[in-house]
Design a protein around this motif. Structure first.
Motif, PDB file in Angstrom:
ATOM      1  N   GLN A  69       4.599  -1.570  -0.439  1.00 55.94           N
ATOM      2  CA  GLN A  69       3.008  -1.030   0.990  1.00 55.94           C
ATOM      3  C   GLN A  69       2.335  -0.327   0.572  1.00 55.94           C
ATOM      4  O   GLN A  69       1.269  -0.214   1.293  1.00 55.94           O
ATOM      5  N   PRO A  81      -0.490   2.037  -1.822  1.00 54.90           N
ATOM      6  CA  PRO A  81      -1.032   1.446  -3.449  1.00 54.90           C
ATOM      7  C   PRO A  81      -0.323   1.293  -4.599  1.00 54.90           C
ATOM      8  O   PRO A  81       0.430   2.327  -4.787  1.00 54.90           O
ATOM      9  N   ALA A  82      -0.689   0.683  -5.510  1.00 58.90           N
ATOM     10  CA  ALA A  82      -0.387   0.813  -6.663  1.00 58.90           C
ATOM     11  C   ALA A  82      -0.201   1.897  -7.318  1.00 58.90           C
ATOM     12  O   ALA A  82       0.342   2.249  -7.991  1.00 58.90           O
ATOM     13  N   THR A  83      -1.590   2.835  -7.452  1.00 60.60           N
ATOM     14  CA  THR A  83      -1.267   4.186  -7.854  1.00 60.60           C
ATOM     15  C   THR A  83      -1.091   5.433  -7.186  1.00 60.60           C
ATOM     16  O   THR A  83      -0.171   5.820  -8.076  1.00 60.60           O
ATOM     17  N   THR A  84      -0.240   5.011  -6.057  1.00 56.95           N
ATOM     18  CA  THR A  84       0.543   5.750  -5.654  1.00 56.95           C
ATOM     19  C   THR A  84       1.706   5.488  -6.064  1.00 56.95           C
ATOM     20  O   THR A  84       2.624   6.927  -6.666  1.00 56.95           O
TER      21      THR A  84
END
Length: 85
Positions: free
Chosen positions: A10, A12-15
């Motif tokens: 869930q 963000p992809a960057t996180t």
């Protein structure tokens, strides 16, 4: 507190990418991961994602110091047993 894998999806992809990158850099520092070229990092990142999915690696949130890190599940189990003794 361990963050469930489904909750990681869930984010963000960057996180998640940054968490994985930080974990991989810690592996370079301790000598567990020797290659730094783009292909090696990409392959290691994919292995890390699989290890997170399988539960071999977990994301741990620590309230004491408000930190988040990827750790080996076995390491957490061993530390818990040490503190219980």
């Amino acid at each position: 507190m361990l963050v469930p894998y489904d909750a990681l999806l869930q984010l963000p992809a960057t996180t998640l990418d940054n968490l994985i990158r930080e974990y991989l850099l810690s592996q370079v520092e301790d000598g567990s991961f020797g290659e730094l070229d783009a292909k090696a990092v990409q392959a290691a990142s994919a292995r890390c994602r699989l290890a997170l999915k399988s539960g071999e690696l977990v994301v741990e949130y620590r309230e004491e110091d408000d930190s988040v890190a990827i750790r080996q599940r076995q390491q957490i189990i061993q530390q818990s047993a040490f503190y219980e003794d």
